[in-house]
Design a protein around this motif. Structure first.
Motif, PDB file in Angstrom:
ATOM      1  N   ALA A 175      63.564   7.133  23.727  1.00 45.45           N
ATOM      2  CA  ALA A 175      64.548   7.392  24.666  1.00 45.45           C
ATOM      3  C   ALA A 175      65.392   8.813  24.692  1.00 45.45           C
ATOM      4  O   ALA A 175      65.947   9.138  25.687  1.00 45.45           O
TER       5      ALA A 175
ATOM      6  N   THR B  28      60.575   0.821  27.665  1.00 48.95           N
ATOM      7  CA  THR B  28      59.882  -0.676  27.854  1.00 48.95           C
ATOM      8  C   THR B  28      58.561  -0.437  28.278  1.00 48.95           C
ATOM      9  O   THR B  28      57.434  -0.649  27.748  1.00 48.95           O
TER      10      THR B  28
ATOM     11  N   GLU C 149      60.620  -1.824  19.938  1.00 51.89           N
ATOM     12  CA  GLU C 149      61.822  -1.079  20.514  1.00 51.89           C
ATOM     13  C   GLU C 149      62.789  -0.918  19.151  1.00 51.89           C
ATOM     14  O   GLU C 149      63.476   0.192  18.962  1.00 51.89           O
TER      15      GLU C 149
ATOM     16  N   GLY D 152      62.656   2.351  19.817  1.00 49.71           N
ATOM     17  CA  GLY D 152      63.076   2.867  21.242  1.00 49.71           C
ATOM     18  C   GLY D 152      63.933   4.061  21.333  1.00 49.71           C
ATOM     19  O   GLY D 152      64.024   4.485  22.228  1.00 49.71           O
TER      20      GLY D 152
ATOM     21  N   THR E 131      66.616   4.518  31.517  1.00 47.78           N
ATOM     22  CA  THR E 131      66.120   4.675  30.156  1.00 47.78           C
ATOM     23  C   THR E 131      65.461   3.307  29.583  1.00 47.78           C
ATOM     24  O   THR E 131      64.361   3.489  29.089  1.00 47.78           O
ATOM     25  N   ARG E 132      66.429   2.358  29.622  1.00 47.92           N
ATOM     26  CA  ARG E 132      65.894   1.213  28.913  1.00 47.92           C
ATOM     27  C   ARG E 132      64.427   0.660  29.678  1.00 47.92           C
ATOM     28  O   ARG E 132      63.323   0.298  28.983  1.00 47.92           O
ATOM     29  N   GLU E 133      64.414   0.812  31.000  1.00 48.51           N
ATOM     30  CA  GLU E 133      63.177   0.169  31.771  1.00 48.51           C
ATOM     31  C   GLU E 133      61.912   1.275  31.241  1.00 48.51           C
ATOM     32  O   GLU E 133      60.990   0.695  31.003  1.00 48.51           O
TER      33      GLU E 133
END
Length: 351
Positions: free
Chosen positions: A98, A116, A128, A94, A111-113
């Motif tokens: 990122a 994923t 991740e 992950g 960023t997280r979205e």
């Protein structure tokens, strides 16, 4: 389809050596174009020029009509997957994906979205928190692809993306790679020296040789209608024999084989005859259109075999039944009635 990516007359020299010579090609939106050629053909240099890692001595690069030739790599909005992936071993999957998003100032939630979403796109949902050192080579390749796609680039550039994988893993990863690119619908330019890879992944294939673009077209067009002697001999399997044009190709003495020539040479001109293995047959008895020879190599391939035959006109490869002959056997090589016609090209001196 209109051009999305356009390369116009790219020239690049390193010292006295011309590495690319007026390379011009285009790709439509969502099209996958493979740059195929032997080592030293200039294909990686073309990719580096497009990426902005090298500056062309002449020519322009346009995306959606915008001239990006003088822009630095980070302002071109291109994604790139390197031959060796260039993943950070101390980071998780992950964190690797990122990296570009954070460098571009994306917010943490965004960023997280996006991480994923992109990992799911390449078939690595839930990876991740894995270390990149704990996953397979094929999975690392897909992490590199996800990292390139995460910032939503306009163009995807791939430099020999599968060369570090073993053959079985390469086949599977190639299918997964194509599926992911198709799902995104991103315009893609990728470098390979593997014909099978170029033909499977590319909508069109650009064949380069000594820095020049020899031909660009669909795999079918390149195989069935090669524009140059190099393309004819480089694509697929073939033998090249010296001959003289005489309403066909005269090989030795009075042996004349029917041949196809895009621009028929003048009578008596020296030509190179490019012959596919399935254009020939093996016979035991002498015949008017036959070349006497000896089988010097036999490669078994199931019900068929590839025979390398030494003749007075040169060595040729013939595709025939597995039990047609053995090494050392005297044979006669002749055109197959239902095979593709050999291709005749006027002989040219090397540049």
């Amino acid at each position: 389809m209109s051009d999305f990516l356009r390369l116009e007359g790219l020239e690049k020299r390193f010292g006295e050596t011309a590495v690319t010579r007026g390379v011009s090609l285009s790709a439509a939106r969502g099209e996958i174009v493979a740059l195929l050629g032997p080592s030293g053909s200039g294909k990686t240099t073309v990719l580096r020029l497009v990426a902005g890692f090298e500056v062309p001595d002449a020519g322009r690069i346009r995306v959606e009509g915008e001239d990006v030739t003088d822009l630095p790599p980070e302002r071109r909005r291109f994604g790139m997957v390197f031959q060796h992936y260039a993943l950070f071993p101390h980071m998780t999957v992950g964190e690797n994906v990122a990296f570009g998003l954070r460098a571009g100032g994306a917010a943490a939630g965004e960023t997280r979205e996006r991480v994923t979403e992109t990992l799911s796109l390449v078939g690595l949902a839930g990876f991740e928190d894995r270390r990149v050192t704990e996953i397979s080579g094929g999975q690392q390749q897909r992490v590199a692809l996800a990292r390139a796609l995460a910032p939503s680039p306009r163009v995807l550039l791939l430099d020999e993306p599968l060369s570090n994988l073993d053959p079985a893993l390469r086949d599977r990863t190639r299918r997964e790679l194509k599926r992911a690119i198709r799902k995104v619908g991103i315009t893609t330019l990728f470098v390979t020296h593997e014909q099978e890879e170029a033909f499977e992944l590319g909508d069109r294939v650009a064949v380069l040789h000594r820095g020049r673009l020899e031909q660009i077209g669909t795999p079918e067009a390149l195989f069935e209608r090669p524009a140059t002697r190099f393309v004819a001999s480089f694509i697929g399997r073939s033998s090249v024999l010296p001959a003289v044009w005489s309403g066909g190709a005269r090989l030795e003495g009075e042996v004349v084989w029917p041949a196809e020539a895009g621009a028929p040479p003048t009578e008596g001109a020296s030509v190179d005859l490019v012959v596919r293995p399935d254009a020939l047959l093996l016979a035991a008895a002498p015949r008017k259109d036959g070349l006497a020879g000896t089988v010097v190599e036999r490669r078994y391939a199931g019900r068929i075999a590839f025979y390398r035959v030494a003749t007075g006109a040169g060595e040729v490869e013939v595709l025939a039944a597995a039990d047609a002959a053995r090494e050392g056997d005297p044979v006669v090589v002749a055109p197959a009635p239902s095979g593709p016609l050999p291709l005749a090209f006027a002989r040219e001196s090397e540049p």
